[in-house]
Design an enzyme around this catalytic site. Structure first.
Site, short mmCIF file in Angstrom:
data_model
loop_
_atom_site.label_atom_id
_atom_site.label_comp_id
_atom_site.label_asym_id
_atom_site.label_seq_id
_atom_site.Cartn_x
_atom_site.Cartn_y
_atom_site.Cartn_z
N GLY A 168 0.82 -1.22 0.00
CA GLY A 168 0.00 0.00 0.00
C GLY A 168 0.85 1.26 0.00
N LEU A 213 13.08 -11.29 1.03
CA LEU A 213 14.19 -10.80 1.86
C LEU A 213 15.00 -11.96 2.46
CD1 LEU A 213 12.37 -7.92 3.80
CD2 LEU A 213 14.09 -7.63 2.00
N TYR A 268 4.57 -8.16 15.82
CA TYR A 268 4.84 -7.19 14.75
C TYR A 268 5.56 -5.95 15.32
CZ TYR A 268 3.74 -3.24 11.69
OH TYR A 268 3.84 -2.10 10.93
P1 NAI Z 1 1.87 -3.67 2.99
O1 NAI Z 1 1.59 -4.93 3.73
O2 NAI Z 1 0.81 -3.12 2.11
O3 NAI Z 1 3.19 -3.86 2.12
C1 NAI Z 1 4.30 -4.60 2.55
C2 NAI Z 1 4.95 -5.21 1.33
O4 NAI Z 1 6.09 -5.97 1.76
C3 NAI Z 1 4.02 -6.16 0.56
O5 NAI Z 1 3.92 -5.77 -0.80
C4 NAI Z 1 4.69 -7.52 0.71
O6 NAI Z 1 4.57 -8.34 -0.46
C5 NAI Z 1 6.14 -7.14 0.97
N1 NAI Z 1 6.84 -8.19 1.70
C6 NAI Z 1 6.40 -8.87 2.79
N2 NAI Z 1 7.29 -9.81 3.16
C7 NAI Z 1 8.34 -9.70 2.29
C8 NAI Z 1 9.55 -10.41 2.14
N3 NAI Z 1 9.87 -11.41 2.98
N4 NAI Z 1 10.37 -10.06 1.14
C9 NAI Z 1 10.03 -9.06 0.27
N5 NAI Z 1 8.89 -8.35 0.36
C10 NAI Z 1 8.05 -8.68 1.36
O7 NAI Z 1 2.32 -2.60 4.10
P2 NAI Z 1 2.30 -1.02 3.98
O8 NAI Z 1 1.07 -0.52 4.61
O9 NAI Z 1 2.63 -0.62 2.61
O10 NAI Z 1 3.51 -0.65 4.95
C11 NAI Z 1 4.82 -0.53 4.46
C12 NAI Z 1 5.80 -0.61 5.63
O11 NAI Z 1 5.54 0.45 6.53
C13 NAI Z 1 5.68 -1.89 6.44
O12 NAI Z 1 6.97 -2.27 6.89
C14 NAI Z 1 4.83 -1.51 7.62
O13 NAI Z 1 5.13 -2.30 8.74
C15 NAI Z 1 5.26 -0.06 7.82
N6 NAI Z 1 4.20 0.74 8.41
C16 NAI Z 1 3.11 1.08 7.65
C17 NAI Z 1 2.12 1.85 8.18
C18 NAI Z 1 0.96 2.31 7.36
O14 NAI Z 1 0.16 3.06 7.89
N7 NAI Z 1 0.84 1.91 6.10
C19 NAI Z 1 2.17 2.28 9.59
C20 NAI Z 1 3.38 1.88 10.29
C21 NAI Z 1 4.34 1.15 9.71
C1 15L Z 2 0.86 -0.22 11.17
O1 15L Z 2 1.99 -0.41 11.62
C2 15L Z 2 0.32 -1.04 10.07
O2 15L Z 2 1.32 -1.52 9.20
C3 15L Z 2 -0.74 -0.30 9.28
O3 15L Z 2 -1.43 -1.23 8.44
C4 15L Z 2 -1.75 0.38 10.21
O4 15L Z 2 -2.44 -0.58 10.92
C5 15L Z 2 -1.01 1.30 11.16
O5 15L Z 2 0.06 0.65 11.81
C6 15L Z 2 -1.92 1.90 12.23
O6 15L Z 2 -1.60 1.80 13.41
O7 15L Z 2 -2.93 2.50 11.85
#
Ligand code: NAI
Ligand code: 15L
Length: 269
Positions: free
Chosen positions: A15, A50, A138
């Site tokens: 995302g 990874l 997580y």
């Molecule tokens: P998401 O779940 O939409 O995207 C994560 C991506 O990482 C996915 O496309 C997945 O295929 C890939 N992935 C997972 N395991 C993998 C592996 N072993 N090797 C290679 N790729 C792998 O998450 P989002 O929302 O895009 O978040 C991105 C990052 O930011 C994440 O690390 C998440 O923990 C962190 N984050 C996001 C927040 C948010 O509000 N979107 C809030 C806090 C942290």
């Molecule tokens: C995160 O760390 C998650 O990756 C995201 O999907 C949301 O749940 C976000 O925190 C949140 O706290 O809203």
């Protein structure tokens, strides 16, 4: 450090990766993309896990910096978190060290400090120096990532900005997100600041827009040069009408991590 130009974006199919693929090039970056899944419309993206150390090393070769978004982004069994987030992040740091990459921006999360009580009334904003209080395996993996970043700075001189992201989505969709929302445009501004600020060593910052209902201190992010332009407040009246004001006695509203402390959403894969 000269401004990074070629940046590896891990998690590019996710995302936030999809949002940043659109927004970061306008800040002057050429992106190399990596994800476990194919990245729609990007046939040159590297499809790799990874866990594959050789593939990760090849992916980081020759880039100026890395924005590390890849990993499990919700709660999951410890073994899955261990492989993707803990070992996966270690593989990336080792590859960066071996290939001489100077800067990583690490997507940490509010869930590294999720059990921290949310401020109420005149309470001070939560500082970045607040102790780790992960709310899930997580969140624990994000605490680990921040410590790994500190180790690689102290031992190897590899710089990191760890961004404890709030909620980075096109719009806030809950009352809690009114406090934590990071608009996509501000997300790109913050990543740009984290990629270009001088002498960051290992710096931890909170990642949100300049929300009226902010819970945490954006000072360290602003010190990097981040100047947020957005505020969730225009969404407040509608969300409060739909969802009601948070009940102060509900444990799911007591802490920064919200419902992750009581009923965490599970990684679907
Ligand atoms: P998401 O779940 O939409 O995207 C994560 C991506 O990482 C996915 O496309 C997945 O295929 C890939 N992935 C997972 N395991 C993998 C592996 N072993 N090797 C290679 N790729 C792998 O998450 P989002 O929302 O895009 O978040 C991105 C990052 O930011 C994440 O690390 C998440 O923990 C962190 N984050 C996001 C927040 C948010 O509000 N979107 C809030 C806090 C942290
Ligand atoms: C995160 O760390 C998650 O990756 C995201 O999907 C949301 O749940 C976000 O925190 C949140 O706290 O809203």
């Amino acid at each position: 450090m000269p401004s990074p130009r070629t940046v590896l974006l891990t998690g590019a199919a996710g995302g936030m990766g999809t949002l940043m693929r659109d927004l970061l090039p306008a800040h002057g970056y050429r992106l190399r993309l990596l994800d476990l899944r194919p990245v729609e419309g990007e046939p040159e993206a590297i499809v790799a896990d990874l866990a594959d150390r050789d593939a990760v090393r090849e992916a980081v070769r020759g880039v100026d910096a890395i924005v590390h978004l890849a990993g499990i982004s919700l709660e999951a069994p410890f073994e899955k978190i261990l492989r993707a987030n803990i070992e996966g992040t270690y593989h990336l740091y080792e590859a960066a060290r071996e290939e001489g990459v100077r800067r990583i921006v690490f997507a940490s999360s509010n869930h590294a400090v999720g059990f921290t009580p949310r401020p109420r009334g005149d309470d001070p904003l939560v500082p970045v120096g607040t102790p780790h209080r992960p709310d899930t395996f997580y969140g624990l993996s994000k605490s680990f990532g921040e410590d790994l970043a500190q180790l690689y700075w102290d031992r190897h001189g590899l710089e990191t900005v760890s961004v404890r992201i709030g909620s980075c989505f096109p719009e806030p969709t809950s009352v809690r997100m009114l406090s934590l929302w990071l608009s996509p445009a501000d997300g790109a501004r913050l990543l740009h600041a984290a990629l270009t600020a001088e002498d960051v060593g290992h710096t931890v910052v909170y990642g949100s827009s300049a929300n009226t209902r902010l819970w945490w201190d954006l000072g360290p992010a602003r010190a990097l040069g981040y100047a947020p332009q957005d505020d969730s407040e225009p969404y407040a009246a509608r969300l409060l009408a739909e969802q009601g004001a948070p009940d102060d006695d509900d444990p799911a509203h007591a802490c920064l991590g919200g419902h992750f402390v009581t009923d965490p959403p599970l990684w679907p894969h």
